[in-house]
Design a protein around this motif. Sequence first.
Motif, PDB file in Angstrom:
ATOM      1  N   GLU A  61       0.855  -1.186   0.000  1.00 47.42           N
ATOM      2  CA  GLU A  61       0.000   0.000   0.000  1.00 47.42           C
ATOM      3  C   GLU A  61       0.892   1.236   0.000  1.00 47.42           C
ATOM      4  O   GLU A  61       1.743   1.397   0.889  1.00 47.42           O
ATOM      5  N   LEU A 117      -4.866  -2.418  -7.333  1.00 46.44           N
ATOM      6  CA  LEU A 117      -5.963  -3.203  -6.764  1.00 46.44           C
ATOM      7  C   LEU A 117      -7.043  -2.324  -6.151  1.00 46.44           C
ATOM      8  O   LEU A 117      -8.229  -2.631  -6.245  1.00 46.44           O
ATOM      9  N   GLU A 118      -6.611  -1.232  -5.521  1.00 44.80           N
ATOM     10  CA  GLU A 118      -7.588  -0.373  -4.846  1.00 44.80           C
ATOM     11  C   GLU A 118      -7.076   1.052  -4.778  1.00 44.80           C
ATOM     12  O   GLU A 118      -5.877   1.297  -4.633  1.00 44.80           O
ATOM     13  N   ASN A 152      -8.406   4.894  -2.995  1.00 46.52           N
ATOM     14  CA  ASN A 152      -9.425   5.449  -2.103  1.00 46.52           C
ATOM     15  C   ASN A 152     -10.013   6.766  -2.594  1.00 46.52           C
ATOM     16  O   ASN A 152     -10.712   7.457  -1.851  1.00 46.52           O
ATOM     17  N   GLU A 160     -11.937   8.647  -6.252  1.00 46.72           N
ATOM     18  CA  GLU A 160     -12.547   8.355  -7.551  1.00 46.72           C
ATOM     19  C   GLU A 160     -11.747   9.024  -8.670  1.00 46.72           C
ATOM     20  O   GLU A 160     -11.717  10.238  -8.788  1.00 46.72           O
ATOM     21  N   SER A 206      -5.906  -2.488 -13.731  1.00 48.81           N
ATOM     22  CA  SER A 206      -6.447  -1.704 -12.618  1.00 48.81           C
ATOM     23  C   SER A 206      -7.349  -2.517 -11.709  1.00 48.81           C
ATOM     24  O   SER A 206      -8.144  -1.985 -10.966  1.00 48.81           O
ATOM     25  N   THR A 265      -9.833  -4.298  -9.412  1.00 49.89           N
ATOM     26  CA  THR A 265     -11.251  -4.155  -9.118  1.00 49.89           C
ATOM     27  C   THR A 265     -11.812  -2.841  -9.648  1.00 49.89           C
ATOM     28  O   THR A 265     -13.015  -2.624  -9.616  1.00 49.89           O
ATOM     29  N   LEU A 266     -10.918  -1.958 -10.128  1.00 49.77           N
ATOM     30  CA  LEU A 266     -11.397  -0.668 -10.624  1.00 49.77           C
ATOM     31  C   LEU A 266     -11.836  -0.735 -12.076  1.00 49.77           C
ATOM     32  O   LEU A 266     -12.384   0.216 -12.601  1.00 49.77           O
TER      33      LEU A 266
END
Length: 374
Positions: free
Chosen positions: A232, A286-287, A289, A291, A370, A372-373
Amino acid sequence: MRKLKFHILIPLLLLSLVGCAEQKLLEKVGIAILLGYDLGNEGVSTTAVIRQVNPDFESNIEIISAENQTSKGTRIEINRKTSKKVVVGQLRVALYGDELAKEEGIGNSIHALSRDSNISGSVYMAVVEDETKTLLNYNYENITDIGQHIFKLLEQNIEEEQIISSTLHEVSHDYYSIGEDIAMPILSREEELVSISGVALFIRGKMVGELPAEDSFYMKLSRDHYQSGAFEALIKNEDLEKALMKDPPEEISVVLDTVKSKSDLKLINQSTPEFDLHITMEARLLELNEEIDLGEPKNVAILEKAISESLSSEISRVISYCQEVNSDVFGLGNQYRSSVRNSNLTEEKWHEMYQKARVNVQVDFKITRSGTLD
């Protein structure tokens, strides 16, 4: 037919005899799974986590401590406190209390372990916050075998590329090399939980500093390569272009996995000395936070640049701290020695040069997918 029966019977008898011999052997010995070393009142205090097997092949764990002038001397003392001979052929972990690591150093122990033909080079090594004896003797409700638990904790985090690897083979290599220092994980206990809390930095055999566990990622990224790790990252506001977001927050959290990387270290000026550290890296996003429309190639390129700059800045920060404590865990000295003919580099000479060295860090990051996005 009789010959055939005879040929079948003999191997079966041999197997049963081997089984009996193995059972009798296990009944006579205690198998040391983990050894913990602390600073004692008159030398070294050693705590051994020993697995003992009874005639029914049921095992129980015994924890024994002893003190002597040397680590091998403490093993003799431990043998005097148990009914079974303690053997180290199945040793999995060697731990060091932080007071011992800082004041006396672990050089003698590295030498003793690496010279012992019964001990594998794959033994994991780590530092313990406070004393190993306290950590190992705590009455854990959900841990029946603390030696195996710590071994599995280190093993899975190293295999998942969450922390740097510090086997006896790797630590011995760095200890005996001119121009490279030791780094190993730090373990700590909080109530019932044993966790990896940081990275210990050494000069020769003495611990001189520590980094938080998260910085292990930047260390491994700089001196090694990733094959499938995860991490992360935090991207600071100043690293984000306004074209990406109208009103960006102070920082954005980005989760990366399937990390693959390569690092290339080159000496570009031997008098300073000065190095170029170039890291190429790709990972799946993966993620995120915030948009951000990653369907737009322009946005992907901006985000890649921001992550590249953030990683470069964090790696430079970690290198600067290591220079402050004068621990060359990145092997800059090794690179200098191999690049400069007849350098006659000594440990003392290099550590004088190391703190003044310049390292230009450049990370080229690419998003592969990208996640899950999408």
